[in-house]
Enzyme design. Structure first.
Site, PDB file in Angstrom:
ATOM      1  N   ARG A 221     103.782  -0.713 139.177  1.00 52.38           N
ATOM      2  CA  ARG A 221     103.508  -2.047 138.646  1.00 52.38           C
ATOM      3  C   ARG A 221     104.256  -3.111 139.442  1.00 52.38           C
ATOM      4  O   ARG A 221     103.685  -3.829 140.240  1.00 52.38           O
ATOM      5  CB  ARG A 221     103.878  -2.103 137.154  1.00 52.38           C
ATOM      6  CG  ARG A 221     103.235  -3.277 136.402  1.00 52.38           C
ATOM      7  CD  ARG A 221     103.943  -4.608 136.564  1.00 52.38           C
ATOM      8  NE  ARG A 221     105.309  -4.610 136.049  1.00 52.38           N
ATOM      9  CZ  ARG A 221     106.127  -5.660 136.171  1.00 52.38           C
ATOM     10  NH1 ARG A 221     105.733  -6.767 136.805  1.00 52.38           N
ATOM     11  NH2 ARG A 221     107.368  -5.597 135.705  1.00 52.38           N
ATOM     12  N   ASP A 222     105.580  -3.144 139.306  1.00 51.13           N
ATOM     13  CA  ASP A 222     106.345  -4.185 140.000  1.00 51.13           C
ATOM     14  C   ASP A 222     106.405  -3.907 141.506  1.00 51.13           C
ATOM     15  O   ASP A 222     106.366  -4.815 142.323  1.00 51.13           O
ATOM     16  CB  ASP A 222     107.759  -4.268 139.418  1.00 51.13           C
ATOM     17  CG  ASP A 222     108.296  -5.697 139.424  1.00 51.13           C
ATOM     18  OD1 ASP A 222     107.516  -6.617 139.701  1.00 51.13           O
ATOM     19  OD2 ASP A 222     109.489  -5.875 139.160  1.00 51.13           O
TER      20      ASP A 222
ATOM     21  N   GLU B 238     111.501 -12.499 130.299  1.00 55.06           N
ATOM     22  CA  GLU B 238     111.358 -13.009 131.665  1.00 55.06           C
ATOM     23  C   GLU B 238     112.370 -14.119 131.946  1.00 55.06           C
ATOM     24  O   GLU B 238     112.597 -14.994 131.110  1.00 55.06           O
ATOM     25  CB  GLU B 238     109.928 -13.553 131.867  1.00 55.06           C
ATOM     26  CG  GLU B 238     109.639 -13.918 133.310  1.00 55.06           C
ATOM     27  CD  GLU B 238     108.228 -14.462 133.500  1.00 55.06           C
ATOM     28  OE1 GLU B 238     107.804 -14.529 134.669  1.00 55.06           O
ATOM     29  OE2 GLU B 238     107.569 -14.820 132.509  1.00 55.06           O
TER      30      GLU B 238
ATOM     31  N   HIS C  86     116.681  -4.631 134.468  1.00 60.17           N
ATOM     32  CA  HIS C  86     115.688  -4.638 135.545  1.00 60.17           C
ATOM     33  C   HIS C  86     116.231  -5.542 136.659  1.00 60.17           C
ATOM     34  O   HIS C  86     116.197  -6.767 136.557  1.00 60.17           O
ATOM     35  CB  HIS C  86     114.367  -5.194 134.966  1.00 60.17           C
ATOM     36  CG  HIS C  86     113.241  -5.337 135.936  1.00 60.17           C
ATOM     37  ND1 HIS C  86     112.097  -4.566 135.866  1.00 60.17           N
ATOM     38  CD2 HIS C  86     113.043  -6.186 136.977  1.00 60.17           C
ATOM     39  CE1 HIS C  86     111.267  -4.927 136.830  1.00 60.17           C
ATOM     40  NE2 HIS C  86     111.807  -5.922 137.505  1.00 60.17           N
TER      41      HIS C  86
ATOM     42  N   HIS D  74     116.668  -7.136 140.537  1.00 57.42           N
ATOM     43  CA  HIS D  74     116.017  -7.471 141.814  1.00 57.42           C
ATOM     44  C   HIS D  74     117.091  -7.598 142.895  1.00 57.42           C
ATOM     45  O   HIS D  74     118.276  -7.734 142.603  1.00 57.42           O
ATOM     46  CB  HIS D  74     115.181  -8.751 141.678  1.00 57.42           C
ATOM     47  CG  HIS D  74     113.814  -8.484 141.129  1.00 57.42           C
ATOM     48  ND1 HIS D  74     112.699  -8.361 141.922  1.00 57.42           N
ATOM     49  CD2 HIS D  74     113.391  -8.276 139.859  1.00 57.42           C
ATOM     50  CE1 HIS D  74     111.643  -8.102 141.166  1.00 57.42           C
ATOM     51  NE2 HIS D  74     112.039  -8.042 139.905  1.00 57.42           N
TER      52      HIS D  74
END
Length: 507
Positions: free
Chosen positions: A14-15, A144, A205, A207
């Site tokens: 997905r990501d 988010e 999550h 990055h």
């Protein structure tokens, strides 16, 4: 006290697919999903975003059909949206059972993107969760831009968490959406949240925009997080996500209090398969899975490894289904060469080893890559040089090949101390070289053997173009013999083989 079990959720499908230029086919998605769950044994996978495309829908259907038969349906997750039931309808048709609902984790996003109040947003989220429950779909929620939310509007984040904790969601997913966190903030923000809500399962999550994703993962774990989101090869938007392989290695080596179920020995093979499917190349120096990360180049390192593994660390390649290599080049030295010879089952005396080392250094100076497979050829070339005394040398040559003109060669030959220069043309560069050589030998009233066969090969299994072996068969006075030349250039290798021939017949 037992170890704390942490869930590893892989979001490559997905990501990771948001990597620029990457798109998996339905068949590729199914293959990767099967490898992630059965071979690598991650706990969960996020495989798609709802409502994106027909191809995405078919991909999810295929994976869910397989997962249902295997009992994995609750391990498969799909990103969904607060969209008045459209995502839930899509989920039902595809067979997916767990939604990761995308909601706003910062007041900035809520105010400027949705243009709604917290109360309006919470009401719509509540409706989406209730609808999912009615349809037998479990819900996790993404906050988010949560990291910026904690920095700039922590009151809103806590207001949101107070609300969502009453909604019966399975997990709350905390993304550093823009990759802005530093490790100390990660620890501070997650500690604050886990202490206030000790009974909720939180995922982190990360990055990698500042190359801090793995460091942030470590701090999130120290702060009490219950799950981590990663991708194979660190794929993902912009600088990507936290890489699966590095995350697993760091936890296993530095966090003994934590237990994960990922199978280390399969990391490399799955990584290479994903690289093949995506065309997204793994950097050679990428930790754990890069081509060069278990390759020692410096000779002193190989020497130390010979003397008690002095340059080993805990990242032993065998853990990841790999082998240590010893590079051959200008810095390799005798120890590297000995290591490669051991693997080939070859032994050389010290004098020959020195000569072989010198030859490899010469190639390394040309910026050529020398492989283990090249070694027998180099040894053959070096040992072959023992069989004659060098009385004749090709001092220099000029090879030219231009469109519309015959190839030509100028050579300068040294015979018994005398330098002779000659020029000739031919059907090719080597033919022109031989014609010039013939002219020189005629002036000396000497004859050359007849060339009867010319073969070129590269070492079998070698992925390098560093070496090319030219084998020429000659007939002289009715006797046949062969000479070999070794170089990165085919014509130069042929010239080296020819110089050997001149010395053989001069004996």
């Amino acid at each position: 006290m037992g170890k704390r079990k942490i869930e590893i959720m892989d979001t490559t499908l997905r990501d990771g697919e948001q990597t620029s230029g990457v798109s998996f086919s339905a068949a590729e998605k199914l293959t990767i999903a099967q490898l992630l769950l059965e071979e690598l044994q991650v706990d969960r996978i996020e495989i798609a975003s709802a409502r994106v495309s027909e191809g995405e829908f078919e991909g999810v259907k295929g994976i869910m059909s397989w997962a249902e038969a295997k009992g994995y349906a609750d391990k498969i997750e799909v990103l969904t949206f607060v969209d008045k039931g459209l995502s839930i309808e899509w989920m039902k048709k595809s067979g997916a059972k767990v939604q990761n609902l995308l909601t706003k984790g910062s007041l900035n996003h809520l105010t400027h993107q949705l243009k709604k109040t917290p109360e309006q947003h919470f009401a719509e989220i509540g409706e989406a969760i209730a609808l999912a429950n009615e349809n037998g779909i479990a819900t996790n929620v993404y906050l988010e831009d949560w990291s910026n939310g904690m920095r700039n509007s922590s009151e809103y984040v806590h207001q949101y968490l107070d609300f969502i904790s009453t909604q019966g969601v399975k997990r709350i997913l905390l993304p550093d959406t823009l990759g802005v966190l530093i490790p100390s903030e990660t620890f501070q923000f997650i500690s604050e949240i886990t202490q206030k809500h000790p009974n909720i399962h939180f995922d982190f999550h990360a990055h990698n925009d500042y190359d801090l994703s793995v460091a942030n993962v470590m701090e999130a774990l120290k702060a009490g997080v219950h799950g981590l989101h990663v991708t194979v090869n660190g794929m993902g938007e912009r600088a990507g996500n936290a890489p699966l392989a590095s995350t697993v290695a760091v936890i296993n080596d530095f966090m003994p209090e934590i237990e994960i179920g990922v199978k280390e020995t399969s990391l490399f093979s799955v990584s290479k398969l994903v690289e093949t499917f995506t065309g997204y190349r793994i950097p050679a120096n990428k930790p754990i899975v890069g081509d060069n990360v278990f390759t020692q180049t410096a000779g002193i390192h190989a020497d130390g490894d010979n003397k008690n593994n002095l340059y080993f660390n805990d990242l032993l390649p065998e853990r990841f289904g790999r082998k240590r290599k010893y590079a051959l080049g200008k810095t390799s030295g005798k120890a590297n060469i000995e290591k490669n010879l051991q693997e080939l089952g070859l032994q050389l005396n010290q004098e020959d080893l020195k000569l072989v080392t010198q030859r490899i250094i010469e190639l390394g100076d040309k910026k050529e890559t020398v492989t283990k497979e090249d070694l027998p050829y180099i040894i053959s070339d070096v040992l072959d040089s023992h069989t004659y005394q060098e009385k004749i040398t090709v001092e220099s040559y000029l090879l030219s090949h231009a469109k519309g003109m015959r190839p030509s060669t100028t050579i300068c030959l040294k015979i018994d101390g005398q330098i002779i220069e000659e020029h000739a043309q031919g059907d090719g560069q080597f033919d022109a070289f031989m014609n010039a050589l013939t002219k020189i030998y005629k002036t000396k009233k000497m004859t050359l053997p007849k060339l009867t066969d010319y073969a070129v090969r590269i070492p079998p299994g070698s992925s390098s173009d560093a070496l090319c072996e030219t084998i020429i068969t000659w007939v002289n006075d009715g006797k046949e013999f062969k000479t070999r030349g070794l170089d990165s250039d085919q014509t130069v290798a042929a010239i080296i083989a020819t110089q050997k021939m001149l010395n053989v017949i001069a004996v």
